[in-house]
Design an enzyme around this catalytic site. Sequence first.
Site, PDB file in Angstrom:
ATOM      1  N   ARG A 154       0.854  -1.197   0.000  1.00 28.62           N
ATOM      2  CA  ARG A 154       0.000   0.000   0.000  1.00 28.62           C
ATOM      3  C   ARG A 154       0.878   1.230   0.000  1.00 28.62           C
ATOM      4  NH1 ARG A 154      -5.002   0.613   3.989  1.00 28.62           N
ATOM      5  NH2 ARG A 154      -3.445   1.561   5.289  1.00 28.62           N
TER       6      ARG A 154
ATOM      7  N   THR B 232      -1.486   7.377  -0.045  1.00 27.09           N
ATOM      8  CA  THR B 232      -2.806   7.248  -0.685  1.00 27.09           C
ATOM      9  C   THR B 232      -3.547   5.972  -0.304  1.00 27.09           C
ATOM     10  OG1 THR B 232      -1.904   6.075  -2.585  1.00 27.09           O
ATOM     11  CG2 THR B 232      -1.906   8.479  -2.711  1.00 27.09           C
TER      12      THR B 232
ATOM     13  N   ASP C 111      -0.023  -1.397  12.392  1.00 29.92           N
ATOM     14  CA  ASP C 111       0.570  -2.007  11.195  1.00 29.92           C
ATOM     15  C   ASP C 111       1.057  -3.412  11.542  1.00 29.92           C
ATOM     16  OD1 ASP C 111       2.569  -2.809   9.202  1.00 29.92           O
ATOM     17  OD2 ASP C 111       2.285  -0.797   8.400  1.00 29.92           O
TER      18      ASP C 111
ATOM     19  N   ASP D 214       4.783  -4.301  10.585  1.00 34.79           N
ATOM     20  CA  ASP D 214       5.783  -3.622  11.419  1.00 34.79           C
ATOM     21  C   ASP D 214       5.867  -4.265  12.806  1.00 34.79           C
ATOM     22  OD1 ASP D 214       6.348  -1.895   9.404  1.00 34.79           O
ATOM     23  OD2 ASP D 214       5.397  -0.130  10.311  1.00 34.79           O
TER      24      ASP D 214
HETATM   25  C1  PRP Z   1      -1.000  -4.203   4.704  1.00 31.52           C
HETATM   26  C2  PRP Z   1      -1.707  -5.518   4.963  1.00 31.52           C
HETATM   27  C3  PRP Z   1      -2.501  -5.720   3.707  1.00 31.52           C
HETATM   28  C4  PRP Z   1      -2.886  -4.322   3.335  1.00 31.52           C
HETATM   29  C5  PRP Z   1      -4.310  -4.075   3.730  1.00 31.52           C
HETATM   30  O1  PRP Z   1       0.135  -4.387   3.939  1.00 31.52           O
HETATM   31  O2  PRP Z   1      -0.847  -6.582   5.232  1.00 31.52           O
HETATM   32  O3  PRP Z   1      -1.762  -6.338   2.669  1.00 31.52           O
HETATM   33  O4  PRP Z   1      -2.008  -3.442   4.031  1.00 31.52           O
HETATM   34  O5  PRP Z   1      -4.737  -2.828   3.304  1.00 31.52           O
HETATM   35  P1  PRP Z   1      -5.787  -2.637   2.106  1.00 31.52           P
HETATM   36  O6  PRP Z   1      -6.907  -3.601   2.353  1.00 31.52           O
HETATM   37  O7  PRP Z   1      -6.215  -1.198   2.257  1.00 31.52           O
HETATM   38  O8  PRP Z   1      -5.093  -2.875   0.819  1.00 31.52           O
HETATM   39  P2  PRP Z   1       1.171  -3.234   3.576  1.00 31.52           P
HETATM   40  O9  PRP Z   1       0.988  -2.792   2.164  1.00 31.52           O
HETATM   41  O10 PRP Z   1       1.138  -2.168   4.625  1.00 31.52           O
HETATM   42  O11 PRP Z   1       2.552  -3.993   3.584  1.00 31.52           O
HETATM   43  P3  PRP Z   1       3.264  -4.917   4.680  1.00 31.52           P
HETATM   44  O12 PRP Z   1       2.612  -6.248   4.563  1.00 31.52           O
HETATM   45  O13 PRP Z   1       4.682  -4.909   4.215  1.00 31.52           O
HETATM   46  O14 PRP Z   1       3.098  -4.279   6.029  1.00 31.52           O
HETATM   47  N1  URA Z   2      -2.413  -2.560   7.146  1.00 32.22           N
HETATM   48  C1  URA Z   2      -2.202  -2.831   8.454  1.00 32.22           C
HETATM   49  O1  URA Z   2      -1.225  -3.505   8.822  1.00 32.22           O
HETATM   50  N2  URA Z   2      -3.091  -2.341   9.338  1.00 32.22           N
HETATM   51  C2  URA Z   2      -4.172  -1.627   8.974  1.00 32.22           C
HETATM   52  O2  URA Z   2      -4.959  -1.216   9.850  1.00 32.22           O
HETATM   53  C3  URA Z   2      -4.363  -1.349   7.606  1.00 32.22           C
HETATM   54  C4  URA Z   2      -3.476  -1.838   6.701  1.00 32.22           C
END
Ligand code: PRP
Ligand code: URA
Length: 243
Positions: free
Chosen positions: A139, A143, A237, A240
């Site tokens: 993501r 945005t 997150d 993280d």
């Molecule tokens: C997070 C999570 C999902 C996504 C959800 O990943 O693991 O993949 O956001 O959000 P959405 O439904 O609005 O798309 P992120 O892109 O933050 O990456 P990460 O897994 O590296 O933390």
């Molecule tokens: N990704 C996350 O890890 N947490 C949220 O709440 C949304 C997207």
Amino acid sequence: MPSIVNGQAHGPAVTFESRLPLASESPNAQGHDLPSNARTLHQTAQLEGLLTIIRSKDTGRGDFVFTSNRIIRLLVEEGLNNLPVVPKQITTPLGDVFTGVGFQGKIAGVSIMRAGEAMEAGLRECARSVRLGKILIQRDEETATAKLYYAKLPEDIASRHCLLLDPMLATGGSVIKAIEVLLDHGVPEERIMFLNLIASPEGMKKVCTMFPKMTVITAKVDEGLNEKKYIIPGLGDFGDRYF
Ligand code: PRP
Ligand code: URA
């Protein structure tokens, strides 16, 4: 509300049993009308306790990983409960013929990186011969739009039941992109099952409406999204905190 840390309850002596509805009385127990192709885990006191731990900002990485893994295991078991079986006859060591069931078909786990990789070990523990694929979707921090970077899937993915793994379903943008990748690789929509820890109601509705033949199993549907498209109350997150 009491907190549960390392198996011990702290705070006022109020039992969860007296406050939470029984799963059998209220299968989704969260006041949301779930789409017909979505379901939650049974809302037990144990699950609520585990979710309370991972939601807390005071939970450190070790407890976060341990507790998330326990919920992931429940999700994987529930996912496997929903795979088709066929009658199977075996002979017991006493020579009796027993007609039970056997799993039909092969499965693949596909994680949405990075956070979805946290769910791979739980799947491997339950399904030793599972093949794994990975889709890197991130993501945009500003945005909240999901961008696809990379996909590597087992070559026979189209003939497998596909368990798609991502702990967080917020806007739905990431999982929608991942489902499109699976469909592009020939996986029939009805053979896709998305396993998820926490979903927003709006994300859940969007995904389930776009793909009515797939199934979503989540531990909990939360209240909604904040202005940064984070799930509320959520857990922050996931990637993280876990990695
Ligand atoms: C997070 C999570 C999902 C996504 C959800 O990943 O693991 O993949 O956001 O959000 P959405 O439904 O609005 O798309 P992120 O892109 O933050 O990456 P990460 O897994 O590296 O933390
Ligand atoms: N990704 C996350 O890890 N947490 C949220 O709440 C949304 C997207």
